[in-house]
Design a protein around this motif. Structure first.
Motif, PDB file in Angstrom:
ATOM      1  N   ARG A   1       7.842   1.825   3.751  1.00  0.00           N
ATOM      2  CA  ARG A   1       6.866   1.979   4.597  1.00  0.00           C
ATOM      3  C   ARG A   1       5.648   2.906   4.134  1.00  0.00           C
ATOM      4  O   ARG A   1       4.527   2.870   4.365  1.00  0.00           O
ATOM      5  CB  ARG A   1       7.521   2.613   5.718  1.00  0.00           C
ATOM      6  CG  ARG A   1       8.148   1.618   6.673  1.00  0.00           C
ATOM      7  CD  ARG A   1       8.828   1.932   7.872  1.00  0.00           C
ATOM      8  NE  ARG A   1       7.931   2.999   8.765  1.00  0.00           N
ATOM      9  CZ  ARG A   1       7.165   2.571   9.757  1.00  0.00           C
ATOM     10  NH1 ARG A   1       7.030   1.254  10.080  1.00  0.00           N
ATOM     11  NH2 ARG A   1       6.625   3.232  10.240  1.00  0.00           N
ATOM     12  N   THR A   2       6.170   3.894   3.366  1.00  0.00           N
ATOM     13  CA  THR A   2       5.320   4.818   2.570  1.00  0.00           C
ATOM     14  C   THR A   2       4.135   3.937   1.643  1.00  0.00           C
ATOM     15  O   THR A   2       3.086   4.258   1.642  1.00  0.00           O
ATOM     16  CB  THR A   2       5.917   6.141   2.104  1.00  0.00           C
ATOM     17  OG1 THR A   2       6.865   6.721   2.941  1.00  0.00           O
ATOM     18  CG2 THR A   2       4.998   6.964   1.291  1.00  0.00           C
ATOM     19  N   GLY A   3       4.833   3.288   1.023  1.00  0.00           N
ATOM     20  CA  GLY A   3       4.003   2.234   0.101  1.00  0.00           C
ATOM     21  C   GLY A   3       3.004   1.437   0.844  1.00  0.00           C
ATOM     22  O   GLY A   3       1.884   1.411   0.301  1.00  0.00           O
TER      23      GLY A   3
ATOM     24  N   GLU B   1      16.388   5.452   3.310  1.00  0.00           N
ATOM     25  CA  GLU B   1      15.597   6.019   2.392  1.00  0.00           C
ATOM     26  C   GLU B   1      14.666   5.025   1.747  1.00  0.00           C
ATOM     27  O   GLU B   1      13.590   5.390   1.482  1.00  0.00           O
ATOM     28  CB  GLU B   1      16.259   7.018   1.450  1.00  0.00           C
ATOM     29  CG  GLU B   1      15.194   7.856   0.592  1.00  0.00           C
ATOM     30  CD  GLU B   1      14.493   8.756   1.441  1.00  0.00           C
ATOM     31  OE1 GLU B   1      13.294   9.122   1.137  1.00  0.00           O
ATOM     32  OE2 GLU B   1      14.939   9.262   2.314  1.00  0.00           O
ATOM     33  N   ASP B   2      15.409   3.830   1.434  1.00  0.00           N
ATOM     34  CA  ASP B   2      14.640   2.797   0.928  1.00  0.00           C
ATOM     35  C   ASP B   2      13.472   2.197   1.834  1.00  0.00           C
ATOM     36  O   ASP B   2      12.441   1.879   1.539  1.00  0.00           O
ATOM     37  CB  ASP B   2      15.493   1.858   0.446  1.00  0.00           C
ATOM     38  CG  ASP B   2      16.161   1.964  -0.889  1.00  0.00           C
ATOM     39  OD1 ASP B   2      15.818   2.864  -1.793  1.00  0.00           O
ATOM     40  OD2 ASP B   2      17.440   1.840  -0.979  1.00  0.00           O
ATOM     41  N   LEU B   3      13.992   2.196   2.851  1.00  0.00           N
ATOM     42  CA  LEU B   3      13.047   1.641   4.086  1.00  0.00           C
ATOM     43  C   LEU B   3      11.937   2.509   4.197  1.00  0.00           C
ATOM     44  O   LEU B   3      10.714   2.036   4.310  1.00  0.00           O
ATOM     45  CB  LEU B   3      13.825   1.384   5.513  1.00  0.00           C
ATOM     46  CG  LEU B   3      12.968   0.750   6.564  1.00  0.00           C
ATOM     47  CD1 LEU B   3      12.897  -0.652   6.040  1.00  0.00           C
ATOM     48  CD2 LEU B   3      13.928   0.647   7.768  1.00  0.00           C
TER      49      LEU B   3
ATOM     50  N   THR C   1       1.901   0.326  -6.988  1.00  0.00           N
ATOM     51  CA  THR C   1       2.635   0.629  -5.600  1.00  0.00           C
ATOM     52  C   THR C   1       3.189  -0.552  -5.036  1.00  0.00           C
ATOM     53  O   THR C   1       4.229  -0.304  -4.497  1.00  0.00           O
ATOM     54  CB  THR C   1       1.286   1.034  -4.829  1.00  0.00           C
ATOM     55  OG1 THR C   1       0.757   2.222  -5.614  1.00  0.00           O
ATOM     56  CG2 THR C   1       1.787   1.750  -3.398  1.00  0.00           C
ATOM     57  N   TRP C   2       2.350  -1.750  -5.441  1.00  0.00           N
ATOM     58  CA  TRP C   2       3.163  -2.963  -4.921  1.00  0.00           C
ATOM     59  C   TRP C   2       4.729  -3.105  -5.582  1.00  0.00           C
ATOM     60  O   TRP C   2       5.486  -3.600  -4.735  1.00  0.00           O
ATOM     61  CB  TRP C   2       2.394  -4.218  -5.127  1.00  0.00           C
ATOM     62  CG  TRP C   2       2.667  -5.188  -4.072  1.00  0.00           C
ATOM     63  CD1 TRP C   2       3.633  -6.099  -4.186  1.00  0.00           C
ATOM     64  CD2 TRP C   2       1.822  -5.407  -3.111  1.00  0.00           C
ATOM     65  NE1 TRP C   2       3.409  -7.114  -2.925  1.00  0.00           N
ATOM     66  CE2 TRP C   2       2.402  -6.775  -2.366  1.00  0.00           C
ATOM     67  CE3 TRP C   2       0.361  -4.889  -2.488  1.00  0.00           C
ATOM     68  CZ2 TRP C   2       1.601  -7.220  -1.294  1.00  0.00           C
ATOM     69  CZ3 TRP C   2      -0.001  -5.420  -1.395  1.00  0.00           C
ATOM     70  CH2 TRP C   2       0.694  -6.655  -0.765  1.00  0.00           C
ATOM     71  N   ARG C   3       4.759  -3.019  -6.614  1.00  0.00           N
ATOM     72  CA  ARG C   3       5.988  -3.074  -7.550  1.00  0.00           C
ATOM     73  C   ARG C   3       7.173  -2.202  -6.888  1.00  0.00           C
ATOM     74  O   ARG C   3       8.082  -2.443  -6.366  1.00  0.00           O
ATOM     75  CB  ARG C   3       5.572  -2.858  -8.854  1.00  0.00           C
ATOM     76  CG  ARG C   3       6.968  -3.167  -9.750  1.00  0.00           C
ATOM     77  CD  ARG C   3       6.603  -3.000 -11.211  1.00  0.00           C
ATOM     78  NE  ARG C   3       5.570  -4.049 -11.757  1.00  0.00           N
ATOM     79  CZ  ARG C   3       4.672  -3.674 -12.475  1.00  0.00           C
ATOM     80  NH1 ARG C   3       4.533  -2.664 -13.022  1.00  0.00           N
ATOM     81  NH2 ARG C   3       3.734  -4.644 -12.610  1.00  0.00           N
TER      82      ARG C   3
END
Length: 160
Positions: free
Chosen positions: A37-39, A31-33, A13-15
């Protein structure tokens, strides 16, 4: 849950979280942001679960630098969503311009701190991986039972 399984989940998840953060800094893709935030939310949920099985709350405290990044990213995300909603509703252009300005300023500030964010992420990840402990099935069931009871009392209609 075994310690090895927890570590694998954190690393994976961190990766992906870090990859999306770097991608946002390069491309300014919302979408990347959102995925970053979801991670963070996924990891925080695991850490809260881990702390519920321990006597002391250490994992959640160690995650604080990442939460600061999360909040900064939330300001950008919030301005973007407000801007999109304003466009969809047909809101006046002053509101949309204001949200664009907020988004531009916060994004510039966020991108300027990218080296510090990277250092915080690296340091926090190492610290968490050292302190993670296995969670027994008993603690898992107790935690979820407590959460279900909280939900049930929240949903329960008031007697008035």
């Amino acid at each position: 849950m075994k310690k090895k399984t927890e570590k694998k989940y954190i690393i994976k998840t961190w990766r992906t979280m870090k990859r999306h953060l770097r991608s946002f800094v390069k491309n300014d893709e919302q979408e990347d942001l959102h995925r970053f935030r979801t991670g963070v939310k996924k990891l925080r949920a695991l850490l809260i679960l881990g702390d519920s099985a321990a006597e002391d709350v250490t994992l959640e405290k160690r995650f604080k630098p990442v939460r600061k990044i999360f909040k900064q990213a939330g300001e950008i995300r919030n301005a973007y969503i407000n801007q999109e909603l304003g466009k969809a509703v047909g809101e006046n252009t002053d509101f949309i311009r204001e949200q664009q300005q907020i988004m531009k300023i916060t994004t510039r500030r966020f991108n300027a701190d990218k080296d510090q964010h990277s250092a915080w992420l690296r340091k926090t990840r190492r610290s968490l991986l050292k302190r993670i402990r296995p969670i027994s099935k008993h603690h898992l069931s107790l935690y979820y039972r407590q959460q279900l009871e909280i939900i049930a009392t929240t949903i329960k209609p008031s007697p008035f």
